[in-house]
Enzyme design. Sequence first.
Site, PDB file in Angstrom:
ATOM      1  CG  ASN A 189      -1.631   1.331   1.422  1.00 15.12           C
ATOM      2  OD1 ASN A 189      -2.616   1.560   0.737  1.00 15.12           O
ATOM      3  ND2 ASN A 189      -1.159   2.204   2.313  1.00 15.12           N
ATOM      4  CD  GLU A 190      -1.199   6.000   0.345  1.00 10.14           C
ATOM      5  OE1 GLU A 190      -0.529   6.565   1.225  1.00 10.14           O
ATOM      6  OE2 GLU A 190      -2.329   6.389  -0.009  1.00 10.14           O
ATOM      7  CE1 TYR A 195      -8.843   8.998   1.538  1.00  9.23           C
ATOM      8  CE2 TYR A 195      -6.561   8.739   0.856  1.00  9.23           C
ATOM      9  CZ  TYR A 195      -7.696   8.234   1.467  1.00  9.23           C
ATOM     10  OH  TYR A 195      -7.691   6.978   1.997  1.00  9.23           O
ATOM     11  CD  GLU A 212      -5.994   4.248   0.886  1.00  5.23           C
ATOM     12  OE1 GLU A 212      -5.785   5.414   1.294  1.00  5.23           O
ATOM     13  OE2 GLU A 212      -5.317   3.266   1.272  1.00  5.23           O
TER      14      GLU A 212
HETATM   15  O1  AHR Z   1      -7.264   6.153   4.507  1.00  3.30           O
HETATM   16  C1  AHR Z   1      -6.305   6.676   5.364  1.00  3.30           C
HETATM   17  C2  AHR Z   1      -4.886   6.504   4.837  1.00  3.30           C
HETATM   18  O2  AHR Z   1      -4.707   7.260   3.684  1.00  3.30           O
HETATM   19  C3  AHR Z   1      -4.491   5.112   4.417  1.00  3.30           C
HETATM   20  O3  AHR Z   1      -4.107   4.325   5.487  1.00  3.30           O
HETATM   21  C4  AHR Z   1      -3.333   5.368   3.498  1.00  3.30           C
HETATM   22  O4  AHR Z   1      -3.184   4.371   2.527  1.00  3.30           O
HETATM   23  C5  AHR Z   1      -3.657   6.726   2.900  1.00  3.30           C
HETATM   24  O5  AHR Z   1      -2.582   7.565   2.923  1.00  3.30           O
END
Ligand code: AHR
Length: 520
Positions: A195-196, A269, A324
């Site tokens: 992840n990331e 996001y 995400e």
């Molecule tokens: O969703 C919160 C965080 O955001 C996750 O753990 C991470 O993958 C992202 O940076």
Amino acid sequence: MRLMNIGIALTALALAGPALADAPVALSLDATKTEARIDRHIFGQFAEDLGTGVYGGIWVGKDSPIPNVRGIRKDVVAALKALHVPVVRWPGGCYADEYHWQDGIGPTAARKALPNHAWGNVLETNAFGTDEFMDFVDQIGSEAYISANVGSGTVKEAADWMAYMTMPADSYWGKLRTANGHAAPYKVSMLGIGNESWDCGGHMSPAEYTSQLKLYGRFVHNYNNDMPTQVIAVGPGGLETDYTEAVMQTYKKNRNWSWDMHGLSLHSYTWMAWPPSWKATGFGEKEYAEFLKDTLKMEQLIETHSAVMNKYDPEKRVSLVVDEWGSWLAPTPGSNPSFLQQQNSMRDAVLAAFNINIFARHADRVRHTNIAQMINVLQAMILTDRDKMVLTPTYHVFKMYVPFQDAAFVPLSYKAGTYKVNGVSLPRIDAIAAKAKDGKIWIAVTNVDPNRPADIDLAIAGMPAGKAVGETLTAPKFDAVNTFDAPDTVVPKPVGAAIAGGKLHMTLAPASVTVVSLVP
Ligand code: AHR
């Protein structure tokens, strides 16, 4: 379902505020023309072991006075079943690269209580582990997306985890699983390799990551033929294409009989600035518009990374997996800031509709997404506080969009017009259409403008239709939220309209999301 008659509709609009005389927005569709299938997995959810997303939100324990089935909240399960959640990603997020699955199996009392280093160092019992996650997914009728630990784990640890989940009952790992209560192999529909990895997952260069990807891809096996596992590689977290280039090049040049991948992850996001500090409620119209403007970057991100993917995978075999996405706002005052708890307003509902519509328009490449996150964290579907539960405006959007799961995209032409405030311009309306498996045509249309109702005229070709029926979600104000004390402030209401001469005319309330089907 009751049709809202014209008299009631006009009264509702009069109450909604001053209606300026605007020409109706003209839309048109031909029901015989369909494009890519809108894969139901684009309505996926993310449940990280973070704050009260799992502990409290899903898991209350078998001895809890909160009604539960084997420790999993009944109210939450019932609410999620109505969403037809296609897939749930777990255990993270950043937590995935700190998670060691063997800490969370076997007798609960013997499990290791450990601080959650990724999210506030709170001590966790590990009572919710693999078997509990699989039980949860089964209770809501969904599929499992497991994120393997690449950052602090090993290839062997991940390989053993998949073996524990998917090997037959008479194998070593199957016997251990059986001893823990589940003889039949689990189905793992997706496996994330890290992840990331460019950030919390180990701060790896693209080359460092791709060498891990090949090893995990080669040695972490699914043994359950009833459910093939899709392997998802880490991809970009913004417009930079270095990870996309490296991973897709590896896919093209180094993939052979020994390993494969099916998806490239994109994280994005809506937060305006880091650290996220925009208010979740109590904001003005400028903040309403600017925040929504920021979410539209999803279109550019998808197009940028799809262009790179097209170079290496013109057949579009690899999916762009937006695993995400969502709004990331200031934490709820008084909450633990590491728990990423935030309220969810009508603005979040519009934001969700905007993003789902973008995904649907790119359904040929985007076949899977996971909104962050399902319960109590970021742009949640559900908020809980001990025995209380409330459904958010975003929940209602996901529920209204259920008919779009696996439906075929139907092109819709329209000129959206513009909604402007303080120098910020947004499309005034945003809409998609689709043909469901039963042949029904569905339209989702958002009136972005929080001040003016929008009249729409939809010309329908290729099918006989007598009326449109469905639901509309709107609120007294764009920052309105549902609370435990007032859970019905933002809830969908039935809506309908007659179709005359092949045209549907509807008036959409300011800042609203409407989903209707066309019926004879
Ligand atoms: O969703 C919160 C965080 O955001 C996750 O753990 C991470 O993958 C992202 O940076």
